[in-house]
Design a protein around this motif. Structure first.
Motif, short mmCIF file in Angstrom:
data_model
loop_
_atom_site.label_atom_id
_atom_site.label_comp_id
_atom_site.label_asym_id
_atom_site.label_seq_id
_atom_site.Cartn_x
_atom_site.Cartn_y
_atom_site.Cartn_z
N MET A 1 0.74 -1.31 0.03
CA MET A 1 -0.04 -0.10 0.00
C MET A 1 0.88 1.12 0.06
O MET A 1 1.75 1.32 0.75
N LYS A 2 0.55 2.43 -0.99
CA LYS A 2 1.22 3.69 -0.87
C LYS A 2 1.31 4.39 0.48
O LYS A 2 0.19 4.26 1.16
N ARG A 3 2.27 5.05 0.58
CA ARG A 3 2.36 5.67 1.84
C ARG A 3 1.53 7.07 1.53
O ARG A 3 1.54 7.65 0.60
N PRO A 4 0.88 7.47 2.71
CA PRO A 4 -0.09 8.57 2.62
C PRO A 4 0.61 9.85 2.48
O PRO A 4 1.49 10.16 3.09
N GLY A 5 0.26 10.66 1.67
CA GLY A 5 0.83 12.08 1.60
C GLY A 5 -0.34 13.20 1.64
O GLY A 5 -1.54 12.90 1.76
N PRO A 6 -0.11 14.50 1.86
CA PRO A 6 -0.68 15.45 2.11
C PRO A 6 -1.49 15.68 0.70
O PRO A 6 -1.07 15.77 -0.37
N ALA A 7 -2.96 15.73 0.98
CA ALA A 7 -3.93 16.06 -0.09
C ALA A 7 -3.86 17.49 -0.54
O ALA A 7 -3.90 18.13 0.65
N SER A 8 -3.92 18.01 -1.67
CA SER A 8 -4.04 19.53 -1.91
C SER A 8 -5.43 20.06 -1.30
O SER A 8 -6.31 18.89 -1.19
N THR A 9 -5.54 21.28 -1.12
CA THR A 9 -7.20 21.63 -0.73
C THR A 9 -8.02 21.24 -1.76
O THR A 9 -8.87 20.95 -1.23
N ARG A 10 -7.86 21.30 -3.02
CA ARG A 10 -8.85 20.75 -3.85
C ARG A 10 -9.01 19.38 -3.85
O ARG A 10 -10.11 19.09 -3.78
N ASN A 11 -8.11 18.64 -3.70
CA ASN A 11 -8.20 17.26 -3.69
C ASN A 11 -8.96 16.71 -2.49
O ASN A 11 -9.63 15.87 -2.41
N ALA A 12 -8.34 17.43 -1.33
CA ALA A 12 -9.20 16.83 -0.13
C ALA A 12 -10.49 17.37 -0.09
O ALA A 12 -11.26 16.54 0.41
N ALA A 13 -10.99 18.48 -0.77
CA ALA A 13 -12.32 18.84 -0.74
C ALA A 13 -13.09 17.88 -1.53
O ALA A 13 -14.30 17.35 -1.02
N LEU A 14 -12.54 17.49 -2.75
CA LEU A 14 -13.28 16.56 -3.52
C LEU A 14 -13.47 15.06 -2.66
O LEU A 14 -14.52 14.55 -2.84
N LEU A 15 -12.30 14.67 -2.11
CA LEU A 15 -12.53 13.32 -1.54
C LEU A 15 -13.27 13.30 -0.33
O LEU A 15 -14.28 12.60 0.01
N LEU A 16 -13.30 14.56 0.51
CA LEU A 16 -14.17 14.68 1.63
C LEU A 16 -15.59 14.84 1.28
O LEU A 16 -16.52 14.22 2.00
N THR A 17 -16.14 15.38 0.00
CA THR A 17 -17.39 15.70 -0.38
C THR A 17 -17.98 14.07 -0.80
O THR A 17 -19.31 13.65 -0.37
N SER A 18 -17.03 13.37 -1.56
CA SER A 18 -17.51 12.17 -1.75
C SER A 18 -17.47 11.02 -0.47
O SER A 18 -18.57 10.22 -0.31
N ALA A 19 -16.75 11.25 0.42
CA ALA A 19 -16.72 10.47 1.54
C ALA A 19 -17.91 10.87 2.48
O ALA A 19 -18.71 10.10 3.07
N ALA A 20 -18.64 12.09 2.40
CA ALA A 20 -19.48 12.64 3.07
C ALA A 20 -20.75 12.04 2.36
O ALA A 20 -21.73 11.67 3.21
N ILE A 21 -20.97 12.02 1.07
CA ILE A 21 -22.13 11.39 0.30
C ILE A 21 -22.35 9.86 0.89
O ILE A 21 -23.29 9.27 1.16
N VAL A 22 -20.89 9.01 0.97
CA VAL A 22 -21.13 7.72 1.44
C VAL A 22 -21.49 7.66 2.88
O VAL A 22 -22.47 6.92 3.21
N ASP A 23 -21.23 8.67 3.55
CA ASP A 23 -21.48 8.57 4.90
C ASP A 23 -22.83 8.83 5.43
O ASP A 23 -23.89 8.20 6.07
N LEU A 24 -23.54 9.82 4.44
CA LEU A 24 -24.83 10.27 4.52
C LEU A 24 -25.91 9.08 4.02
O LEU A 24 -26.87 8.62 4.66
N PHE A 25 -25.32 8.35 2.99
CA PHE A 25 -25.92 7.17 2.63
C PHE A 25 -26.38 6.00 3.60
O PHE A 25 -27.31 5.69 3.77
N LEU A 26 -25.12 5.56 4.11
CA LEU A 26 -25.12 4.75 5.40
C LEU A 26 -25.88 5.21 6.44
O LEU A 26 -26.82 4.48 7.12
N LEU A 27 -25.89 6.59 6.76
CA LEU A 27 -26.74 7.06 7.95
C LEU A 27 -28.15 7.06 7.54
O LEU A 27 -29.10 6.48 8.60
N ILE A 28 -28.38 7.25 6.37
CA ILE A 28 -29.85 7.00 6.01
C ILE A 28 -30.40 5.61 6.12
O ILE A 28 -31.67 5.15 6.59
#
Length: 254
Positions: free
Chosen positions: A1-28
């Motif tokens: 597995m690749k070592r984690p690196g710092p995500a740029s502001t834009r990449n972090a925002a896109l990934l967090l938005t995608s993660a939030a959609i997954v979390d909301l779907f599971l919560l529903i």
């Protein structure tokens, strides 16, 4: 597995938005599963609320509870973030302390999560708490060995970060002996021996040695990740991400 690196502001925002959609779907899904059992209870204790709104009421209650669980108790980890390998750290790559985690969670709950609704930018509570998201999807770019950093994660020098080239030598001596070390810990770090271990740069690689190479060994052990070195043993660092001198963890940032 690749070592984690710092995500740029834009990449972090896109990934967090995608993660939030997954979390909301599971919560529903969780709310939908619990609704048949909790619906009659809500009808009995809150008769003024139409039963068609029970699901919305449960979801509105579950959201802040889940945020407190994910953002504080689980240190920013949620099912969606786990899926994308997102890890919450500070700008130096270390774990965020509990007070900052609580501060961040409080701000998210107080603003109903609206401060993070930005798929292209940083949330205000990440900015205020000094948070940085790391992920294997954004692996760090390898640097020349002389630019690698030693990041001390515990002990009297916790938070200190120094590049290998700053030592101006091929051997970094770690311990409490002021006449021997060039990375010296205080007497408060009692599990760090006076001449605990050495980092050696040779043949284009970095090596770790227990003791001083002249018959003096560590008393509480030198560990390359989870492996304990034998007294006086020298091993190649390889792809290891950290080593431990006594109870002091030192990370190697390439």
């Amino acid at each position: 597995m690749k070592r984690p690196g710092p995500a740029s502001t834009r990449n972090a925002a896109l990934l967090l938005t995608s993660a939030a959609i997954v979390d909301l779907f599971l919560l529903i899904m969780v709310v939908d599963t619990l609704l048949p059992k909790l619906g009659p209870l809500l009808l009995r204790h809150m008769p003024v609320v139409d039963k068609d709104f029970h699901g919305i009421l449960l979801l509105a209650t579950a959201l802040p509870v889940s945020w407190l669980l994910y953002e504080f108790l689980l240190r920013g980890l949620s099912p969606g973030r786990f899926l994308f390998g997102l890890q919450l750290r500070n700008k130096s790559g270390l774990q965020i302390g509990w007070p900052r985690l609580l501060f961040r969670a409080f701000h998210k709950i107080a603003f109903a999560g609206l401060g993070g609704v930005n798929p292209l930018g940083e949330s205000h509570y990440d900015r205020l708490s000094g948070a940085q998201w790391f992920t294997p999807l954004c692996p760090p770019i390898a640097r020349p060995m002389k630019e690698w950093e030693l990041q001390i994660c515990s002990g009297s020098l916790q938070g200190k970060s120094v590049q290998l080239k700053q030592f101006k030598t091929n051997s970094i001596k770690i311990g409490r002996d002021k006449n021997w070390t060039n990375l010296r810990f205080s007497e408060a770090d009692s599990k760090v021996s006076r001449r605990h271990c050495m980092l050696l740069a040779a043949k284009g690689s970095l090596w770790l040695r227990d003791g001083d190479g002249k018959g003096s060994f560590s008393s509480s052990g030198t560990f390359l990740e989870t492996r304990r070195l034998k007294p006086g043993e020298i091993v190649a660092i390889g792809k290891a991400e950290y080593f431990t001198a006594g109870d002091v963890e030192i990370r190697i940032l390439r």
